[in-house]
Design an enzyme around this catalytic site. Sequence first.
Site, short mmCIF file in Angstrom:
data_model
loop_
_atom_site.label_atom_id
_atom_site.label_comp_id
_atom_site.label_asym_id
_atom_site.label_seq_id
_atom_site.Cartn_x
_atom_site.Cartn_y
_atom_site.Cartn_z
N ARG A 1 0.85 -1.19 0.00
CA ARG A 1 0.00 0.00 0.00
C ARG A 1 0.88 1.24 0.00
O ARG A 1 1.94 1.25 0.62
CB ARG A 1 -0.89 0.02 1.24
CG ARG A 1 -2.14 -0.83 1.11
CD ARG A 1 -3.05 -0.69 2.32
NE ARG A 1 -2.45 -1.26 3.50
CZ ARG A 1 -2.00 -0.56 4.52
NH1 ARG A 1 -2.08 0.76 4.53
NH2 ARG A 1 -1.46 -1.16 5.56
N TYR B 1 -1.26 -3.49 -6.83
CA TYR B 1 -0.98 -4.36 -5.69
C TYR B 1 -1.96 -4.22 -4.54
O TYR B 1 -2.34 -3.11 -4.15
CB TYR B 1 0.43 -4.06 -5.16
CG TYR B 1 1.01 -5.18 -4.33
CD1 TYR B 1 1.59 -6.27 -4.95
CD2 TYR B 1 0.95 -5.15 -2.95
CE1 TYR B 1 2.11 -7.31 -4.19
CE2 TYR B 1 1.47 -6.18 -2.18
CZ TYR B 1 2.06 -7.27 -2.82
OH TYR B 1 2.58 -8.29 -2.07
N LYS C 1 -9.30 -2.67 1.85
CA LYS C 1 -9.13 -1.51 2.73
C LYS C 1 -9.95 -0.30 2.25
O LYS C 1 -10.43 0.49 3.05
CB LYS C 1 -7.65 -1.13 2.81
CG LYS C 1 -6.74 -2.28 3.29
CD LYS C 1 -7.09 -2.73 4.67
CE LYS C 1 -5.99 -3.32 5.49
NZ LYS C 1 -5.75 -4.74 5.52
N HIS D 1 -10.62 -2.74 11.67
CA HIS D 1 -9.48 -3.54 11.21
C HIS D 1 -9.25 -4.64 12.24
O HIS D 1 -8.28 -4.61 12.98
CB HIS D 1 -8.28 -2.58 11.11
CG HIS D 1 -7.10 -3.14 10.41
ND1 HIS D 1 -5.83 -2.66 10.61
CD2 HIS D 1 -6.98 -4.13 9.49
CE1 HIS D 1 -4.97 -3.32 9.85
NE2 HIS D 1 -5.64 -4.22 9.17
N SER E 1 -0.25 -3.48 11.67
CA SER E 1 0.35 -4.54 10.87
C SER E 1 1.64 -5.04 11.53
O SER E 1 2.28 -4.33 12.30
CB SER E 1 0.60 -4.07 9.45
OG SER E 1 1.24 -2.83 9.49
N CYS F 1 1.84 -7.34 13.80
CA CYS F 1 1.68 -7.68 15.22
C CYS F 1 0.97 -9.02 15.39
O CYS F 1 0.51 -9.34 16.48
CB CYS F 1 0.94 -6.58 15.96
SG CYS F 1 1.85 -5.04 16.07
N ASP G 1 -8.78 -10.12 9.30
CA ASP G 1 -8.39 -8.73 8.97
C ASP G 1 -9.47 -7.68 9.20
O ASP G 1 -9.17 -6.60 9.69
CB ASP G 1 -7.93 -8.67 7.52
CG ASP G 1 -7.12 -7.41 7.20
OD1 ASP G 1 -6.33 -6.99 8.06
OD2 ASP G 1 -7.30 -6.85 6.10
N ARG H 1 2.94 -12.00 -0.43
CA ARG H 1 1.63 -12.41 0.08
C ARG H 1 1.15 -13.73 -0.50
O ARG H 1 1.56 -14.14 -1.58
CB ARG H 1 0.59 -11.34 -0.34
CG ARG H 1 0.85 -9.95 0.22
CD ARG H 1 0.28 -9.81 1.60
NE ARG H 1 0.68 -8.57 2.25
CZ ARG H 1 0.05 -8.07 3.31
NH1 ARG H 1 -1.00 -8.69 3.80
NH2 ARG H 1 0.47 -6.97 3.88
#
Length: 608
Positions: free
Chosen positions: A73, A215, A224, A244, A266, A268, A291, A387
């Site tokens: 992102r 992407y 998102k 989120h 992110s 974590c 997510d 990913r």
Amino acid sequence: MTVNDIKHEGLKKWINDFAALTKPDSVYVCDGSKKEYDSLIDKMVSSGLAIRLNPDKKPGSVLFRSDPSDVARVEKRTYIASEKQEDAGPTNNWIEPHELKKTMTELYKGSMKGRTMYVIPFSMGPVGSEFSKIGVEITDSEYVVCNMIIMTRVGKKVLEQLGTDGYYVPCYHSVGKPLSKGESDNGIWPCADMEHKYIAHFPETREIWSYGSGYGGNALLGKKCLALRIATVLARDEGWLAEHMLILKLTSPEGKVRYITAAFPSACGKTNLAMLIPTIKDWKVETLSDDIAWLRFGSDGRLYAMAVETGFFGVAPGTSMKSNPNALISASKNTIFTNVGLTEDGDVWWEGIGYDAPGKLIDWHGKEWIQDKNNKDQAPAAHPNSRFTAPAVQCPTLAKEWDDPKGVPVSAILFGGRRPSTIPLVHMSRDWTHGTFLGSIVGSEVTAATLDVASGIRRDPMAMKPFIGYNAGDYFKHWLDVGKSAKDQSLLPKIFYVNWFRKTDDGKWLWPGYGDNSRVLKWIFECCEGTAKTVDTPIGIMPTVDAIDRPEGVTEDDMKALLSVDIDGWLKEVNDIRNNYYPQFGDHLPKELMDLLNNLESRLRAAK
Ligand code: SAT
Ligand code: MN
């Protein structure tokens, strides 16, 4: 399908207008079928864009390598283009919407020449659920279509649901014109240079316009862009929460079920927690989402969470049979891999997969790569943000109610970040308002290289900083309002702040994490039952030192350190929030949060 098969006149016109602007060679409406998915993958394999993996190792799976400039992102090119800048708030980039539309319309002009334009009708949440939202994404990337088919519900059923005049969120996406004349157009990663990439959201008109990236969250617009940034605006107006958050189902040895959601910035371990295998006997964790969760009150007055996606767009590096076997199994077939390493026998490999690279690889740049374990600075074979896109139904621990159109009633909401000091292993808020305060101060440590704040803590409120589609101060107020609107305060989920990442002064982990986090989940479960051993402290309600079963290797002293209130550390925290963090929200910061900060400070001082 073709545009003429569409019964919705408004949608048809919208598609035709965009085709007239972008000038694709043809227009194709996606039906979401397996046949369609397979033929698009075949097409990309034939043109060399995708590599089919060894069917004995990874059946039905392919590997893509993106343009090296297009790997994540791009927050600096992501915009909330509200009419007034103030409405985008201090956490978002802003451009005046008419100006931005003018700029982007120029970019879109002829941008699909030589390509097919795909129309993707998709539903976030089960088709037909009153909680779900429909979007239609127009794209010139087959890679996007295939990823959207895994991640969302796509096709005919969605069009039927839309009928002749149903509401959808319009989403434009183009990877962009080839950068310079004569440059090859591979159809998915030509991509604009940085100054011409735009991931734009128009909150008043509820539109998403994306240009110049192929992407992830920049291009799969259901994720998102719709399910968080635009959904937060819809949620504010309609009285619910778009978050989120993972959703998990926790079952006790007695068979009692509690549903828990959790928000972490992110890196974590959200996917790991959602798919955790408990280390405590006879407890069970099942997965509903890794997510995104949408939360609303049910008619019984409880808060329900609905999973809105149908797949996992997970980070590959670090995923191993030890750290997260369920994620590896989810991605063992019918999966799209992006930017991971390729082995000689047609399998995938990445750093932290749990075993050495089996011989020579091709790295994510497409170059030969031989593992050199003596060289700590060796460039990785897989990009750190590489990913896997895997269907949720392949997850061995998927809960049977994961696609229930009503969602599931939530007992506990967890917030957390990566904090080596100060924040204890777990504490519970006194009520919803205090829980909102805890969510608002979530942060993670930043490394020296990216140190951008005095305290070394990057605040990421509710793990939503990049995803709030309006003024973050108003978003805090909305959280408080949702709590106030509960029919019965006692039915609201309890809110916790967890920290799996405490370190000793000499830098060792105090808590093993992973499956042992189930021990903390058990205490949270007991808090919901009213049977937990607790102690009231200046920061909130905490477990007594013997309340949480100790994992092997964790001493009683470790446990004391994990569960102590570091008064001086917290006073520094208060200071940082007061001076460096809260002021940016100006008069959009709800007074209740400032009151709670003052109250926290007085309690800490009294305990000193
Ligand atoms: O690229 S995504 O936004 O889908 C994933 C992420 O960055 O968290
Ligand atoms: Mn995420």
